[in-house]
Write an enzyme that holds these catalytic residues in place. Structure first.
Site, PDB file in Angstrom:
ATOM      1  N   LYS A  19       0.828  -1.204   0.000  1.00  0.00           N
ATOM      2  CA  LYS A  19       0.000   0.000   0.000  1.00  0.00           C
ATOM      3  C   LYS A  19       0.866   1.259   0.000  1.00  0.00           C
ATOM      4  O   LYS A  19       1.959   1.286   0.589  1.00  0.00           O
ATOM      5  CB  LYS A  19      -0.919  -0.038   1.229  1.00  0.00           C
ATOM      6  CG  LYS A  19      -2.062   0.963   1.233  1.00  0.00           C
ATOM      7  CD  LYS A  19      -2.983   0.664   2.417  1.00  0.00           C
ATOM      8  CE  LYS A  19      -4.182   1.580   2.486  1.00  0.00           C
ATOM      9  NZ  LYS A  19      -5.105   1.206   3.590  1.00  0.00           N
TER      10      LYS A  19
ATOM     11  N   SER B 231      -9.851   1.077   2.502  1.00  0.00           N
ATOM     12  CA  SER B 231      -9.028   2.023   1.764  1.00  0.00           C
ATOM     13  C   SER B 231      -7.926   1.374   0.924  1.00  0.00           C
ATOM     14  O   SER B 231      -7.306   2.031   0.079  1.00  0.00           O
ATOM     15  CB  SER B 231      -8.375   3.014   2.737  1.00  0.00           C
ATOM     16  OG  SER B 231      -7.494   2.357   3.642  1.00  0.00           O
TER      17      SER B 231
ATOM     18  N   SER C 130     -10.137  -1.773   6.311  1.00  0.00           N
ATOM     19  CA  SER C 130      -9.515  -1.429   5.036  1.00  0.00           C
ATOM     20  C   SER C 130      -8.779  -2.558   4.332  1.00  0.00           C
ATOM     21  O   SER C 130      -8.355  -2.384   3.193  1.00  0.00           O
ATOM     22  CB  SER C 130      -8.563  -0.244   5.218  1.00  0.00           C
ATOM     23  OG  SER C 130      -9.294   0.942   5.416  1.00  0.00           O
TER      24      SER C 130
END
Length: 439
Positions: free
Chosen positions: A68, A144, A168
């Site tokens: 990420k 996310s 997330s």
């Protein structure tokens, strides 16, 4: 005599991932914020050399991993899905969780797109584009950790590493039809990961299988990976949480959930209704303002005051709510949460896991949420509703995809198991057994 095909080398698998990541007709330009093609090729070649010499570093050696955009990588700014940080000073060290993966031989292919500052479960990003859901490109990927989930579902990576503050990893896993793990918070160091909430942030993997999630989790936790033996299903005690977590389900989600419960019941798993009165206490604490908004405002106050126009407006509005949280309310939230974590642990002591849909809805249309703040907010609240419980009470949780045979629609649906803090390995063994049953 049938001869089994030779497993593809790390370099061959990497090239297949890179081909998909750079395909102009694919989602790669929206999935990745950075590709490390040449460095990844060198890492893959090194892994293949170790295998040829009989000296692999372990089961993660040569696996293709994306990470990420909020993890520090030395020599580059950590942008966390925001244009505000494009010119930030470069990181001087690699995030410890990612360094452990690399030391175990993981081939880091690139950094993946995300909701700005990880502050929504939707996955829309106006700065870097929104990756389309693999089941329907017009729909959200979930957030996310949006780009990471799509990178695995689309074959651009084998494992991806995200963060989970309210769901997330599990939400995008559920939206994209893969597995997503939220470990107990203490397991994996959060240093070197751009924070959303110091109180709630956890670091976890997403992958195509429970076994791959368990492998990455063990390495990031500093453990020696062990074979994952599925737990015997007969006799496991699963609780079905009664009340708001089962409300408002789309009919397709409800049918898929009931079908999964039916299979588990036939396999000898006792399923019992389990009231969760502590959810009302959690809501009372969050009514003071919530940890994510309070702590995100602490992190971003200077930028909010000087460059408000550079934020995603939907993210800026959520962070601004933290401006009104007083020190008294924040201390109350901290102290009361500590009490409630102990109370929830006691409440779950007689269960092996809670079982429920990861989200009550399937992936909405990107255009619908981008066009209406009210629609975005409503969808975001539903997406986060079930998963955020695990973060608030510091539990471990995993989302499993329900296969097509258990749901009538084409859009993915997630099934979530939630276990007590510290029961991560047992949760993974139970999840492996459920995964095998539903396959």
């Amino acid at each position: 005599m049938t001869v089994s095909p030779k497993p593809a080398s790390a370099r061959e698998r990497l090239e297949a991932c890179l081909a998909k990541a750079t395909d102009p007709a694919g989602e790669g330009s929206r999935v990745f914020t950075r590709l490390y093609a040449e460095r990844a090729r060198a890492e893959a070649e090194a892994a293949d050399t170790r295998v040829r010499q009989g000296l692999p570093l372990g089961p993660l050696d040569g696996r293709i991993v994306s990470v990420k955009d909020l993890f520090d990588m030395p020599g580059e700014p950590t942008t966390a899905g925001s244009k505000l940080l494009r010119d930030a000073p470069p990181a001087t060290a690699m995030a410890p969780a990612i360094a452990r993966l690399r030391q175990a031989g993981a081939v880091i292919i690139g950094k993946t797109n995300m909701t700005e500052f990880a502050f929504s479960g939707v996955g829309i990003n106006p700065h870097y584009g929104t990756p389309g859901n693999p089941a329907d490109r017009s729909r959200i990927p979930g957030g996310s950790s949006s780009g990471g989930a799509v990178s695995v579902a689309d074959g651009m990576a084998e494992i991806t590493i995200g963060s989970d503050t309210g769901g997330s990893t599990r939400i995008p896993a559920a939206m994209c039809g893969i597995v997503g793990l939220k470990p107990s918070q203490y397991r994996v160091p959060t240093a070197g990961a751009f924070p959303l909430s110091f109180a709630l942030d956890s670091i976890g993997p997403m992958a195509g299988s429970v076994a791959d999630c368990a492998l990455a989790d063990a390495v990031m936790a500093g453990e020696t990976p062990q074979p994952l033996n599925p737990a015997p299903l007969p006799g496991l005690r699963f609780g079905i949480p009664q009340g708001p977590l089962l409300e408002g389900m789309e009919p397709e989600v409800a049918r898929a959930f009931e079908a999964a419960l039916g299979r588990l019941g036939k396999a000898g798993v006792p399923l019992a209704d389990h009231p969760l009165p502590l959810l009302a206490e959690m809501q009372a604490v969050n009514a003071k303002g919530g940890f994510a908004a309070s702590e995100a405002f602490f992190v971003h106050q200077a930028a909010l005051d000087s460059r408000p126009e550079d934020f995603d407006p939907l993210v800026r509005g959520r962070i601004e709510r933290g401006r009104a949280v007083s020190a008294t309310d924040y201390i109350f939230m901290q102290r009361r949460r500590t009490e409630l974590i102990r109370a929830m642990d006691a409440d779950l002591a007689d269960l092996d896991a809670l079982i429920l849909p990861t989200t009550p809805i399937r992936a909405p249309k990107i255009a619908d949420l981008a066009a209406s703040e009210a629609a975005f907010t409503a969808a975001n609240m539903l997406l986060l509703r079930n998963t955020s419980v695990g973060n608030f009470f510091d539990l471990c949780a995993i989302s499993l995809p329900l296969p097509a045979g258990l749901r009538p629609g084409e859009l993915p649906v997630g099934l979530m198991l939630v276990a007590r803090n510290g029961q991560d390995r047992r949760l993974l063994r139970m999840a492996a057994a459920v995964e095998r049953l539903l396959a």
